[in-house]
Design an enzyme around this catalytic site. Structure first.
Site, PDB file in Angstrom:
ATOM      1  NE  ARG A 283      46.577  38.993  42.726  1.00  0.00           N
ATOM      2  CZ  ARG A 283      46.519  38.437  44.024  1.00  0.00           C
ATOM      3  NH1 ARG A 283      46.700  36.890  43.877  1.00  0.00           N
ATOM      4  NH2 ARG A 283      46.082  38.822  45.195  1.00  0.00           N
TER       5      ARG A 283
ATOM      6  NE  ARG B 173      63.415  37.065  28.693  1.00  0.00           N
ATOM      7  CZ  ARG B 173      62.338  36.743  28.793  1.00  0.00           C
ATOM      8  NH1 ARG B 173      61.283  37.586  28.448  1.00  0.00           N
ATOM      9  NH2 ARG B 173      61.767  35.377  29.470  1.00  0.00           N
TER      10      ARG B 173
ATOM     11  CG  ASN C 122      36.241  46.600  36.714  1.00  0.00           C
ATOM     12  OD1 ASN C 122      36.398  47.138  37.997  1.00  0.00           O
ATOM     13  ND2 ASN C 122      36.090  45.321  36.839  1.00  0.00           N
TER      14      ASN C 122
ATOM     15  NE  ARG D 254      53.031  43.716  44.373  1.00  0.00           N
ATOM     16  CZ  ARG D 254      53.122  44.059  45.443  1.00  0.00           C
ATOM     17  NH1 ARG D 254      54.273  45.094  45.301  1.00  0.00           N
ATOM     18  NH2 ARG D 254      52.672  44.089  46.780  1.00  0.00           N
TER      19      ARG D 254
ATOM     20  NE  ARG E  95      34.855  46.757  44.029  1.00  0.00           N
ATOM     21  CZ  ARG E  95      33.948  45.752  44.677  1.00  0.00           C
ATOM     22  NH1 ARG E  95      33.181  44.840  43.784  1.00  0.00           N
ATOM     23  NH2 ARG E  95      34.031  45.470  46.042  1.00  0.00           N
TER      24      ARG E  95
ATOM     25  NE  ARG F 103      50.820  49.803  43.280  1.00  0.00           N
ATOM     26  CZ  ARG F 103      51.742  49.316  43.776  1.00  0.00           C
ATOM     27  NH1 ARG F 103      52.726  49.714  44.237  1.00  0.00           N
ATOM     28  NH2 ARG F 103      51.640  47.701  43.446  1.00  0.00           N
TER      29      ARG F 103
ATOM     30  CG  HIS G 123      42.178  48.783  44.364  1.00  0.00           C
ATOM     31  ND1 HIS G 123      43.126  47.970  44.271  1.00  0.00           N
ATOM     32  CD2 HIS G 123      42.073  48.572  45.892  1.00  0.00           C
ATOM     33  CE1 HIS G 123      43.879  47.413  45.192  1.00  0.00           C
ATOM     34  NE2 HIS G 123      43.041  47.656  46.154  1.00  0.00           N
TER      35      HIS G 123
ATOM     36  CB  SER H 233      57.169  39.339  24.052  1.00  0.00           C
ATOM     37  OG  SER H 233      57.867  38.413  24.335  1.00  0.00           O
ATOM     38  CD  GLN H 234      62.589  42.819  28.368  1.00  0.00           C
ATOM     39  OE1 GLN H 234      62.935  41.910  29.010  1.00  0.00           O
ATOM     40  NE2 GLN H 234      63.008  44.036  28.445  1.00  0.00           N
TER      41      GLN H 234
END
Length: 250
Positions: free
Chosen positions: A97, A172, A188, A95, A190, A199, A194, A105-106
């Site tokens: 972005r 899957r 980056n 999330r 920044r 988190r 964030h 990759s499953q």
């Protein structure tokens, strides 16, 4: 029985700075920290370091963060390869972005022997861990059964790679959120600040909070002048959080 997977965060890339020879400026840092300072000074052509308080790289970057000139932090970046992280956790991670991601990759990688990430709330309880592992084993058995039958169903598909992909992408669906995944994350400075602010908070899910704090520890080693304002403390339940009075972008 499904194996459990511990969190592992590996630094795999960081910014290198090459100072232009025609600019009359030097600094006491290198890599991303030097690049951020260079970018900031380029805005004002302050190569002579007229302000003693910002003459060092650490002093300059502290000032940049204090005044909220975060755009210059976007020039430098760090990449991690993360394993021992659950699919449910990466659903939250992606999330953010401003990061770039490349995740297992499953559809292409078979998951019959996939490992399980034990949620923090179950770690210290053998009975709950046993229930989790039993559920994971049952879902993997169902996955394997579905995979076998789906591959037989798609037997007329002449392209073997496509046939296996079609089978795996359907099978899957029964894999649990606790299934381990692996992911490359690049961002980056920044974006990383964030992410840590959001988190590593006590309000975040404990698994992604642990990830954020482990990333923070490695980011501090890479660019202390950019990340050392975050302080890691321990809550009453034994879990860790990280906070900074300068983390204003939340």
């Amino acid at each position: 029985m499904a194996e459990t997977a511990p969190l592992r965060v590996q630094l795999i890339a960081k910014t290198e700075f090459l100072a232009p020879p025609d600019v009359p400026w030097t600094t006491d840092a290198d890599g991303g920290e030097a690049l951020v300072e260079f970018a900031g000074r380029a805005c004002y052509q302050s190569w002579s370091k007229p302000n003693p308080k910002t003459a060092t790289n650490a002093g300059y970057l502290r000032h940049i963060i204090d005044v909220g000139h975060f755009a210059v932090l976007e020039h430098a970046s760090v990449s991690f390869y993360i394993s021992g992280i659950s699919r449910s956790c990466t659903h939250e991670l992606i999330r953010h972005r401003h990061f770039s991601y490349s995740q297992l990759s499953q559809r292409y990688v078979p998951e019959g022997d996939s490992r399980v990430v034990v949620p923090p709330g179950l770690e210290d309880d053998p009975e709950l861990r046993e229930i989790l592992i039993a559920a994971a084993d049952a879902s993997r058995a169902t996955y394997t059964e579905l995979l076998t039958k789906l591959e037989a169903r798609f037997a007329d598909q002449p392209n073997a790679v496509l046939r296996r992909k079609q089978a795996r992408q359907a099978a899957r669906a029964v894999l649990p959120n606790a299934t381990e995944t692996r992911i490359v994350v690049s961002g980056n400075y920044r974006a990383w600040r964030h992410f840590i602010a959001m988190r590593a908070s006590e309000h975040a899910d404990v698994e992604i909070r642990r990830l954020a704090i482990e990333c923070l520890r490695q980011l501090v080693a890479v660019a202390p002048a950019v990340f050392a304002d975050f302080e890691v403390t321990t809550l009453a339940d034994g879990s860790e959080v990280a906070t900074s009075p300068l983390a204003t972008e939340v």
